[in-house]
Design a protein around this motif. Sequence first.
Motif, mmCIF file in Angstrom:
data_model
loop_
_atom_site.group_PDB
_atom_site.id
_atom_site.type_symbol
_atom_site.label_atom_id
_atom_site.label_comp_id
_atom_site.label_asym_id
_atom_site.label_seq_id
_atom_site.Cartn_x
_atom_site.Cartn_y
_atom_site.Cartn_z
ATOM 1 N N ASP A 150 23.471 -12.940 30.172
ATOM 2 C CA ASP A 150 23.371 -11.523 30.490
ATOM 3 C C ASP A 150 22.678 -10.781 29.353
ATOM 4 N N THR A 151 21.588 -10.084 29.673
ATOM 5 C CA THR A 151 20.908 -9.282 28.659
ATOM 6 C C THR A 151 21.636 -7.978 28.373
ATOM 7 N N LEU A 152 22.572 -7.613 29.251
ATOM 8 C CA LEU A 152 23.284 -6.341 29.218
ATOM 9 C C LEU A 152 22.381 -5.157 29.597
ATOM 10 N N TYR A 153 21.188 -5.445 30.095
ATOM 11 C CA TYR A 153 20.319 -4.388 30.615
ATOM 12 C C TYR A 153 20.374 -4.407 32.136
ATOM 13 N N ARG A 154 20.266 -3.203 32.698
ATOM 14 C CA ARG A 154 20.435 -3.039 34.133
ATOM 15 C C ARG A 154 19.313 -2.204 34.726
ATOM 16 N N ILE A 155 19.071 -2.421 36.001
ATOM 17 C CA ILE A 155 18.351 -1.459 36.828
ATOM 18 C C ILE A 155 19.435 -0.793 37.665
ATOM 19 N N HIS A 156 19.546 0.512 37.585
ATOM 20 C CA HIS A 156 20.694 1.148 38.234
ATOM 21 C C HIS A 156 20.377 2.569 38.687
ATOM 22 N N GLY A 157 21.320 3.146 39.402
ATOM 23 C CA GLY A 157 21.176 4.514 39.908
ATOM 24 C C GLY A 157 21.674 5.536 38.906
ATOM 25 N N GLY A 158 21.981 6.713 39.424
ATOM 26 C CA GLY A 158 22.508 7.781 38.581
ATOM 27 C C GLY A 158 21.465 8.708 38.011
ATOM 28 N N GLY A 159 20.183 8.517 38.385
ATOM 29 C CA GLY A 159 19.128 9.380 37.854
ATOM 30 C C GLY A 159 19.124 10.759 38.486
#
Length: 225
Positions: A161-170
Amino acid sequence: MFVVGLAASLSGCATDNLDWLGLSYDVNDTDLRNYAALDRERFPIRAVDLAKLDPKYRRQQVSYQTSEPAGTIVVDTPRRYLYLVSGNGRATRYGIEVGREGFGWNGSATIARKAEWPTWTPPAEMVARDPRTAPYARGMPGGPENPLGSRALYLYQGGRDTLYRIHGGGRPTTLGKATSSGCIRLLDHDAIDLFNRVPVGTKTVVLPDPLLSKAPAQKPPGGEA
């Protein structure tokens, strides 16, 4: 991931005149469908205020030349776009927010898992530098106040796990800016659309932004329990 206050935030091609708002953005049927209220979500999502959403950052089909195969995600960090490659010189393009200087990440990774309304757990490093995150050291449940938003795609390299995400909340007003603590943030509507289109195992290429790469690399800022 960046916590927004931790508590946070017409037919055909006809144009709805928004000059009285000091804006001149076009509104069409596709935009209205793409960003309508999502009442059937576990946590209902309001319609996006299109008067605040620059047309270039709205979800759309575009011409896009790349050597990457169809189904690949390409994050163009310098231009603040995420592309889902369709093939034949086409892609679906989404507007994004990216990491602030010193938190920018780039490379090739794989989406190893996906989550709806994910839990957010700040790592020890974030808790140490921002005491406001301390109450969530053991995890913030999914919901409208959660900085990961409605969906998250988890980026792994070599099985780790890189601990980076593509995510919502923008938010419409912050798309195109370097505001997050390293991750790739979309509007919730767009995060849901992307989530539904890509399977686990999707290749993701994050292009570097020289302006975000001047500072020494930092440890990944956020993750999920």
